[in-house]
Structure formats: C-alpha cells, structure tokens
Design a protein around this motif. Sequence first.
Motif, PDB file in Angstrom:
ATOM      1  N   ARG A  33       3.170 -15.836  15.360  1.00  9.58           N
ATOM      2  CA  ARG A  33       4.185 -15.578  16.388  1.00  9.58           C
ATOM      3  C   ARG A  33       5.462 -16.273  15.949  1.00  9.58           C
ATOM      4  O   ARG A  33       5.426 -17.417  15.501  1.00  9.58           O
ATOM      5  N   GLU A  35       7.567 -17.473  17.812  1.00 10.12           N
ATOM      6  CA  GLU A  35       7.721 -18.623  18.696  1.00 10.12           C
ATOM      7  C   GLU A  35       7.110 -19.892  18.083  1.00 10.12           C
ATOM      8  O   GLU A  35       7.503 -21.005  18.435  1.00 10.12           O
ATOM      9  N   ALA A  99      11.239 -14.681  19.186  1.00  6.60           N
ATOM     10  CA  ALA A  99       9.996 -14.149  19.749  1.00  6.60           C
ATOM     11  C   ALA A  99       9.561 -12.934  18.927  1.00  6.60           C
ATOM     12  O   ALA A  99      10.378 -12.289  18.282  1.00  6.60           O
ATOM     13  N   TRP A 101       6.194 -10.949  16.525  1.00  2.21           N
ATOM     14  CA  TRP A 101       4.987 -11.064  15.716  1.00  2.21           C
ATOM     15  C   TRP A 101       5.289 -10.794  14.251  1.00  2.21           C
ATOM     16  O   TRP A 101       6.157  -9.993  13.935  1.00  2.21           O
ATOM     17  N   GLU A 144       2.700  -4.266  20.994  1.00  2.00           N
ATOM     18  CA  GLU A 144       2.345  -5.646  21.370  1.00  2.00           C
ATOM     19  C   GLU A 144       0.876  -5.747  21.769  1.00  2.00           C
ATOM     20  O   GLU A 144       0.219  -6.751  21.462  1.00  2.00           O
ATOM     21  N   GLN A 151      -4.769 -10.640  17.438  1.00  2.00           N
ATOM     22  CA  GLN A 151      -4.812 -12.085  17.666  1.00  2.00           C
ATOM     23  C   GLN A 151      -6.170 -12.499  18.222  1.00  2.00           C
ATOM     24  O   GLN A 151      -6.756 -13.505  17.790  1.00  2.00           O
TER      25      GLN A 151
END
Length: 195
Positions: A33, A35, A99, A101, A144, A151
């Motif tokens: 990610r 993030e 933000a 992936w 997503e 994930q």
Amino acid sequence: METTTTVHIQSISQLHQLLQLPKPRHPLVSLTRFEDFPEIKIEQRTRLITDFYQVTLKTECPCKIQYGQSIFDFDEGVMSCFAPRQVSFIDKDFVPAKAGWQLSMHPDFLRNAALGGKIKSYGYFDYAVNEALILSDDEQKTVENIFLQLQKELSLPIDNFSQEVWIANIELMLTYCDRYYNRQLSLVRRSATSF
C-alpha cells in the motif's frame, strides 16, 4: 544539464529493502500500500528499471512520471502497468502517491501458469500506450476489491493452492484492465472523430 542516476531493482526483496518495508511474504510477488511507504526524497532525476511486472492503482497522487516517451499526470483513480526492464524517469520534484496499491510480480512467478504467456499480449504493458488508465468510481471499486482479495490471500499461510489463487485474481484484474483500456481507447477515438 541535470545528471541522472540509475536505480535497477532486480528482485522483490530488493524493492522492499529500498522502500524500507518489511520483507515480502513471498520472494516472487508482493502487494504493498502506498500508505505504508516511508517518505521518499528524490535527490536527482532517476532512471528506474525493475526486473518484474508492476500494476499500480494510485489515488491522492499529484505527481508526474515519464514512461517511454510520455509524461503522465497521476491524480485520483489512475492505474499504470509496467513490464520488466522498462525504463521510467522520476524527477527530483516527484511526490509519491499517498494512497493506493502496488502489485509487483517477478516473471518467474507466472512461468508455469497460462498467464505467463498471456501477459505479454496485454497491450497496456507496452511503451506504445501513451496514456494512463483513468478509472471511473465503479471501475476503481472493482479493482480495489481485487487488491483487497489479493491482500487477504497474501496474509494467509502458503499452501498448495496459494499460487493458483493469486494468479487467478491477478488474471481477473488484468482482464478488467483490458476491458477498461479498450473502453478508454474507444472514447478517445470517438472524441477524435467528432471534431
């Protein structure tokens, strides 16, 4: 003239080490990610080469990157796909995505799967594609959800079915990318002929 440095990332482990991320759970595939990335400071223009496929979904990303002969603006809901050994340039004013992936897959991960041969037929991994994939809200949610499924799978203990499930999800995502790129190209062609 500004000097350019070259960074050649040869493995998923090296990528994680460079980004100061924990070791990957699998040596040939990684899902991260944005993030979770540390602050990235680019000191000078950088030529970036990786030896693996990358599929990114970037949101909250006011940055530009040169890929092939084109400069891409990445804002919200933008996907990009990179093939092994393709060259990207990142300027020193680069601001990474806040933000999204990043899926990284070494070609060896796909070697014994049908996707290993099929992935070469997806045109959006080619330099000739001169624009990033801009997703609608619904398309972004679909992609997503696949990232979330990947994930979840990557967090489970590896068993005899793990690689097959990962590859099935990756192939599903790439099929959606194919659909969305074809939709985007159709819109571009229609717009061009309406003038």
